[in-house]
Design a protein around this motif. Structure first.
Motif, mmCIF file in Angstrom:
data_model
loop_
_atom_site.group_PDB
_atom_site.id
_atom_site.type_symbol
_atom_site.label_atom_id
_atom_site.label_comp_id
_atom_site.label_asym_id
_atom_site.label_seq_id
_atom_site.Cartn_x
_atom_site.Cartn_y
_atom_site.Cartn_z
ATOM 1 N N ASP A 5 0.748 2.372 -3.705
ATOM 2 C CA ASP A 5 1.626 2.296 -2.535
ATOM 3 C C ASP A 5 3.065 2.478 -2.991
ATOM 4 O OD1 ASP A 5 2.531 -0.294 -3.525
ATOM 5 O OD2 ASP A 5 0.665 -1.117 -2.717
ATOM 6 N N GLU A 57 7.176 11.255 3.260
ATOM 7 C CA GLU A 57 6.517 10.254 4.099
ATOM 8 C C GLU A 57 5.020 10.236 3.801
ATOM 9 O OE1 GLU A 57 6.233 8.973 8.829
ATOM 10 O OE2 GLU A 57 7.185 10.880 8.223
ATOM 11 N N ASN A 58 4.499 9.021 3.528
ATOM 12 C CA ASN A 58 3.088 8.809 3.208
ATOM 13 C C ASN A 58 2.635 9.648 1.993
ATOM 14 O OD1 ASN A 58 2.709 7.036 5.426
ATOM 15 N ND2 ASN A 58 2.425 8.807 6.791
ATOM 16 N N LYS A 66 -0.456 8.306 -0.014
ATOM 17 C CA LYS A 66 -1.724 8.579 0.637
ATOM 18 C C LYS A 66 -2.088 10.056 0.514
ATOM 19 C CE LYS A 66 -4.077 8.009 5.086
ATOM 20 N NZ LYS A 66 -3.942 7.542 6.490
#
Length: 580
Positions: A559, A536-537, A540
């Motif tokens: 992304d 998740e993420n 980032k």
């Protein structure tokens, strides 16, 4: 009067007979109006002049050789050679040799015999040869052959446009040379021809140069002695060369023996483990040193090979725990059961195996055949010499396809292989302390493993993935990759490393993957390392971790949407290059 052709005269007015027919009593002369002794035949003045000119070309005692040219003139004039023409020629010929030659030629060559009865006296006379010795019918003037040969040679050499003018100049020059020198080219040519055509000349030297018998014997003796000396010299040189070759050969064999004597002899027992039962066997670093290794017929054993090898075969083993260092080639496991094997190799294959646990690092796609109960997990091991052994084996620690299994003999509705849990205990791969085996830096800790522990094709926890590409910076590249992976495992354990690849990219391939040519200059400097993370993420998180490194040679997906396409393009190029 109509003149018949030569063919008509031959067929209708003459008989072709052999010499025996002349004595036949039934032989009768057939005379016809066009061909008989009474038939009037006169040589024309022009042909008469030609005949006289032909006769003048021959020497007085050899003028009988002019028979054929003269009879040829009469035949050309009349169309054939009639009987009266031969008789007329004989009557007007004062030279007896020429008369006999007419009869001889007419009988043997022309085959018209009707006039023989009219000239019986000539048949009793012998017919001498026109030329004493010659391989030609007509004798050319003495020296002419040599002169013609020289002229033809000069024409072929100079290739003149006007042969007549060239010939005039050539012969004028020849006359001038003959006048200025004592040598007559015509006389020299005649002597040379005489050597060829005169039977007497064959017994003499050419051009009158005759050597005495004493000189010939002396010359023969000198030539014989020289040939004997030359033969002895050649034989002596051959013996000397043969001796030198023999000495060199003996010396080379001596040098070879010295080399093999100094060379370390291999002990076959070091490279073979056979028939061991309930034993702990260890091969320390540098003991195998890239040679082939064989394990067979072992039961309930612990086998550790802390060195790199060329290839390995494991046959008929059961209930064994086996660790193998990097293998440059392949490992083939056959007829084994209930064994645990940890290995890093180029190629992996099993056949007729069951209930095996394999902790694997494989550069290509692993293969199983006729095997069942096969369980796989990622290689996780480390000791101080392991990374150097990987380099000697030509293996990359970042190219591991341990989970991409290919089953040659699949069973419908069943699966012959599965994946081990990530928390599987690996204590059996540590040598017992009681054996006194010491290897520096030995560990089975996942975080210390030289091979990155990857998720492979096991189920992923999240849909979001991220691609990170480290461009080459020399030796510091792998250190930066390891530093990044260590940071991710310590601070972001929920992000899993799915797989890693080390490949060479072309600028066009990098642009196709990344979508920009900003990294074009970095691609040409060496291989790149690509990592795929899932969590998740994760995009980032990866950006946050790389910012602390301040490295412009790192590409990270922006992304999840872009990462999906970039990951697909990157692995298409990598798998094609690695032939997976």
């Amino acid at each position: 009067m109509r003149r018949n052709s030569t063919r008509e005269c031959a067929s209708d007015h003459s008989r072709l007979i052999n010499n025996t027919a002349l004595s036949d009593p039934l032989f009768e002369q057939r005379e016809v109006p066009e061909n008989n002794l009474v038939f009037s035949f006169e040589i024309t003045p022009e042909n008469n002049k030609r005949a006289e000119a032909n006769v003048q070309k021959y020497q007085k005692d050899l003028d009988s050789a002019a028979v054929m040219p003269v009879l040829n003139l009469t035949q050309r004039q009349h169309g054939c050679l009639p009987i009266s023409a031969c008789g007329r020629f004989v009557e007007k010929t004062k030279n007896e040799n020429m008369s006999n030659a007419v009869v001889g030629v007419n009988v043997n060559d022309v085959h018209q015999h009707e006039f023989v009865e009219a000239l019986p006296a000539f048949l009793k006379k012998s017919v001498p040869m026109a030329v004493p010795f010659s391989n030609t019918r007509l004798r050319v003037p003495a020296g002419f052959r040599n002169i013609l040969k020289g002229f033809a040679r000069e024409v072929l050499r100079d290739q003149p446009d006007d042969i007549f003018a060239y010939g005039s100049t050539y012969f004028d020059r020849s006359l001038q040379i003959n006048a200025e020198s004592d040598c007559d080219s015509v006389e020299a040519g005649a002597k040379e021809e005489n050597c060829m055509y005169s039977s007497d000349a064959f017994e003499k030297a050419a051009l009158g140069a005759q050597m005495s018998s004493d000189n010939e014997a002396a010359a023969l003796k000198v030539q014989t002695n020289y040939r004997q000396y030359d033969a002895e010299k050649t034989a002596r040189e051959m013996r000397q060369n043969g001796t030198a070759v023999k000495i060199q050969s003996v010396f080379n064999r001596h040098q070879d023996r010295k080399f093999w004597d100094k060379r370390d002899r291999l002990n076959p027992e070091v490279y073979l483990v056979d028939g061991a039962v309930s034993r702990t066997i260890c091969r320390l670093p540098t003991s195998i040193n890239g040679q082939q290794f064989i394990i067979q017929n072992c039961k309930s054993c612990k086998i550790f090979v802390f060195d790199h090898m060329a290839s390995v075969t494991i046959d008929d083993c059961s209930d064994c725990c086996i660790f193998l260092g990097p293998i440059k080639g392949s490992i083939f496991i056959r007829d084994c059961s209930d064994c645990r094997v940890m290995v890093a190799c180029q190629q992996f294959r099993t056949r007729d195996c069951r209930n095996m646990e394999i902790f694997l690092c494989c550069s290509t796609q692993p293969i199983i055949e006729s095997s069942s109960g096969m369980k796989f997990s990622c290689f996780q091991y480390s000791y101080s010499q392991l990374e150097d052994q990987f380099q000697k084996s030509g293996l990359s620690v970042f190219n591991n396809n341990w989970s991409d299994i290919h089953d040659f003999t699949p069973v419908p509705d069943e699966r012959n292989y599965s994946f081990l849990p990530q928390d599987t205990l690996l204590d059996c791969f540590i040598p017992p302390s009681t054996e006194g085996i010491h290897v520096e830096g030995l560990s089975v800790d996942r975080t210390k493993s030289i091979i990155p522990h990857t998720l492979g094709k096991q189920s992923r926890q999240h849909d979001e993935s991220c691609l990170i590409i480290f461009f080459s910076q020399g030796k510091t590249s792998s250190n930066e990759v390891r530093s990044f992976m260590k940071k991710m495992s310590e601070d972001h354990a929920d992000c899993d490393l799915v797989q890693s690849k080390e490949v060479h990219l072309q600028p066009s391939e990098a642009e196709n993957i990344i979508g920009t040519n900003d990294y074009k200059s970095f691609v040409t400097q060496g291989p790149v390392v690509g990592l795929e993370y899932n969590g998740e993420n994760c995009c980032k998180i990866c950006h946050t971790v790389t910012k602390s490194q301040h490295n412009k040679r790192i590409f990270i997906s922006q992304d999840a949407t872009a990462a999906k396409k970039e990951i697909e393009n990157f692995y298409n190029v990598a798998n094609l290059q690695l032939a997976i």
